[in-house]
Scaffold this motif. Structure first.
Motif, mmCIF file in Angstrom:
data_model
loop_
_atom_site.group_PDB
_atom_site.id
_atom_site.type_symbol
_atom_site.label_atom_id
_atom_site.label_comp_id
_atom_site.label_asym_id
_atom_site.label_seq_id
_atom_site.Cartn_x
_atom_site.Cartn_y
_atom_site.Cartn_z
ATOM 1 N N GLU A 127 0.762 -14.650 1.733
ATOM 2 C CA GLU A 127 -0.237 -15.136 0.792
ATOM 3 C C GLU A 127 -1.635 -14.986 1.379
ATOM 4 N N ARG A 128 -2.588 -14.783 0.502
ATOM 5 C CA ARG A 128 -3.975 -14.659 0.913
ATOM 6 C C ARG A 128 -4.403 -15.925 1.651
ATOM 7 N N GLY A 129 -4.985 -15.756 2.809
ATOM 8 C CA GLY A 129 -5.403 -16.893 3.626
ATOM 9 C C GLY A 129 -4.470 -17.196 4.782
ATOM 10 N N ASP A 130 -3.258 -16.652 4.771
ATOM 11 C CA ASP A 130 -2.322 -16.869 5.879
ATOM 12 C C ASP A 130 -2.870 -16.267 7.169
ATOM 13 N N VAL A 131 -2.574 -16.909 8.296
ATOM 14 C CA VAL A 131 -2.823 -16.311 9.608
ATOM 15 C C VAL A 131 -1.540 -15.597 10.003
ATOM 16 N N VAL A 132 -1.605 -14.278 10.128
ATOM 17 C CA VAL A 132 -0.393 -13.481 10.284
ATOM 18 C C VAL A 132 -0.376 -12.737 11.612
ATOM 19 N N VAL A 133 0.827 -12.567 12.131
ATOM 20 C CA VAL A 133 1.055 -11.734 13.312
ATOM 21 C C VAL A 133 1.766 -10.472 12.830
ATOM 22 N N PHE A 134 1.320 -9.335 13.334
ATOM 23 C CA PHE A 134 1.876 -8.056 12.885
ATOM 24 C C PHE A 134 1.810 -7.041 14.020
ATOM 25 N N LYS A 135 2.569 -5.973 13.844
ATOM 26 C CA LYS A 135 2.510 -4.870 14.791
ATOM 27 C C LYS A 135 1.286 -4.016 14.474
ATOM 28 N N TYR A 136 0.484 -3.782 15.480
ATOM 29 C CA TYR A 136 -0.737 -2.999 15.315
ATOM 30 C C TYR A 136 -0.381 -1.603 14.780
ATOM 31 N N PRO A 137 -0.925 -1.214 13.633
ATOM 32 C CA PRO A 137 -0.524 0.063 13.016
ATOM 33 C C PRO A 137 -0.720 1.287 13.912
ATOM 34 N N LEU A 138 -1.733 1.267 14.783
ATOM 35 C CA LEU A 138 -1.995 2.426 15.633
ATOM 36 C C LEU A 138 -1.160 2.436 16.908
ATOM 37 N N ASP A 139 -0.524 1.318 17.216
ATOM 38 C CA ASP A 139 0.357 1.218 18.387
ATOM 39 C C ASP A 139 1.323 0.060 18.156
ATOM 40 N N PRO A 140 2.468 0.319 17.513
ATOM 41 C CA PRO A 140 3.399 -0.755 17.137
ATOM 42 C C PRO A 140 3.949 -1.574 18.297
ATOM 43 N N SER A 141 3.730 -1.129 19.541
ATOM 44 C CA SER A 141 4.194 -1.940 20.666
ATOM 45 C C SER A 141 3.271 -3.133 20.916
ATOM 46 N N LEU A 142 2.096 -3.148 20.264
ATOM 47 C CA LEU A 142 1.141 -4.249 20.405
ATOM 48 C C LEU A 142 1.225 -5.193 19.216
ATOM 49 N N ASN A 143 1.100 -6.492 19.475
ATOM 50 C CA ASN A 143 1.063 -7.492 18.413
ATOM 51 C C ASN A 143 -0.378 -7.963 18.208
ATOM 52 N N TYR A 144 -0.811 -7.992 16.945
ATOM 53 C CA TYR A 144 -2.141 -8.476 16.593
ATOM 54 C C TYR A 144 -2.009 -9.727 15.730
ATOM 55 N N ILE A 145 -3.069 -10.534 15.719
ATOM 56 C CA ILE A 145 -3.104 -11.705 14.845
ATOM 57 C C ILE A 145 -4.447 -11.734 14.122
ATOM 58 N N LYS A 146 -4.405 -11.875 12.796
ATOM 59 C CA LYS A 146 -5.613 -11.917 11.970
ATOM 60 C C LYS A 146 -5.331 -12.800 10.756
ATOM 61 N N ARG A 147 -6.360 -12.959 9.918
ATOM 62 C CA ARG A 147 -6.179 -13.690 8.662
ATOM 63 C C ARG A 147 -5.986 -12.682 7.529
ATOM 64 N N LEU A 148 -5.016 -12.964 6.656
ATOM 65 C CA LEU A 148 -4.726 -12.063 5.555
ATOM 66 C C LEU A 148 -5.765 -12.274 4.449
ATOM 67 N N ILE A 149 -6.499 -11.208 4.133
ATOM 68 C CA ILE A 149 -7.579 -11.269 3.152
ATOM 69 C C ILE A 149 -7.194 -10.599 1.842
ATOM 70 N N GLY A 150 -6.596 -9.425 1.924
ATOM 71 C CA GLY A 150 -6.280 -8.660 0.727
ATOM 72 C C GLY A 150 -4.798 -8.359 0.579
ATOM 73 N N LEU A 151 -4.260 -8.649 -0.604
ATOM 74 C CA LEU A 151 -2.868 -8.337 -0.942
ATOM 75 C C LEU A 151 -2.806 -6.954 -1.576
ATOM 76 N N PRO A 152 -1.599 -6.397 -1.730
ATOM 77 C CA PRO A 152 -1.478 -5.079 -2.364
ATOM 78 C C PRO A 152 -2.161 -5.049 -3.738
ATOM 79 N N GLY A 153 -3.019 -4.052 -3.938
ATOM 80 C CA GLY A 153 -3.744 -3.912 -5.199
ATOM 81 C C GLY A 153 -5.091 -4.592 -5.237
ATOM 82 N N ASP A 154 -5.400 -5.442 -4.251
ATOM 83 C CA ASP A 154 -6.686 -6.144 -4.229
ATOM 84 C C ASP A 154 -7.836 -5.188 -3.933
#
Length: 274
Positions: A127-154
């Motif tokens: 959901e928009r506003g969640d603090v999410v952990v994800f695999k960094y798209p440019l290097d999936p061995s790294l984990n990043y954490i950010k706030r989710l701003i835009g959902l699909p289609g936004d």
């Protein structure tokens, strides 16, 4: 490449599991037969290690398979329930401090296969506003954490430090003008209270020019993320969108703060993550 602990743990689980099965099939029946034929008194005084040697179980097999249960419990909890992370940078200040240890809910966004991260049992959607952990798209061995701003289609826009989602400006109220921030750069910032998706949280804006502005349309199956430290965060504005299959979970709790190795850990930041 980063240190992929998830992959290492999966390999350890498979290796120790294979040794456990091998022992169970080859040596366990022999040990059981010998023990069943022994007198109860003699069986009770035998140390566990001595019982292992009854059927001439190789010491290496006995050692490796003994770790299987411990590794299996850690592997299952970390893969399907909750996973710990440490915050390494200031991109999520002031919400998350450098040195915060956090917990990530692994089943909020679906039960996923370890390492492959493929969803096998769908649950809820990010959901928009969640603090999410994800695999960094440019290097999936790294984990990043950010706030989710835009959902699909936004449609997401960021200009002059103003964030807009689907044509509506995300509200933020000035809380204070700080002379020095907690950033490693120690630059002056302003502290705002932002409300996105009904989730209120604090963000930093620096006094310098916005480092990267633009307009983006989030593709299907992807997400747009930003750091709360808006002018000191490498996020979707710079390297693009996060594929759905890269999502690992929702950060929900800070359980420890530890600045550096020789410092004293504290619980001053403990609490739910908004």
């Amino acid at each position: 490449m980063g240190f992929d602990f998830e992959l290492i743990l999966a390999v350890a689980f498979l290796v120790t599991g294979a040794f456990w099965v091998f022992d169970r099939v080859v040596y366990y029946p022999k040990r059981k037969e010998i023990l069943d034929n022994m007198a109860t008194e003699a069986r009770d005084v035998l140390h566990k290690d001595a019982q292992q040697r009854l059927a001439e179980t190789p010491k290496f097999v006995a050692e490796v398979k003994s770790y299987f249960v411990i590794i299996a419990v850690i592997f299952c909890l970390r893969s399907f329930v909750v996973e710990p992370f440490q915050i390494p940078s200031g991109s999520m200040l002031p919400t998350l401090k450098i040195g915060d240890f956090i917990l990530v809910n692994k089943f909020d966004y679906g039960i996923r296969l370890p390492v492959l991260n493929t969803t096998i049992i769908p649950t809820t959607q990010p959901e928009r506003g969640d603090v999410v952990v994800f695999k960094y798209p440019l290097d999936p061995s790294l984990n990043y954490i950010k706030r989710l701003i835009g959902l699909p289609g936004d449609q997401v826009s960021y200009h002059n430090k103003v964030l807009t989602v689907n044509g509506q400006q995300v509200s933020k109220d000035l809380l204070s003008k700080l002379s020095i921030s907690l950033n490693p750069s120690r630059e002056p910032v302003e502290l705002f209270n932002e409300n996105i998706g009904g989730i209120e949280h604090e963000i930093y804006n620096s006094y310098r020019n916005t480092p990267h502005e633009g307009d983006w349309v989030v593709p299907e199956g992807h997400y747009f993320v930003m750091g709360d430290n808006r002018d000191n965060s490498a996020d979707s504005r710079f390297w693009g969108f996060v594929p759905e299959e890269n999502m690992k979970g929702r950060a929900f709790y800070v359980w420890l703060h530890w600045d550096e190795f020789f410092s004293i850990p504290s619980f001053k930041n403990n609490g739910l993550i908004e």
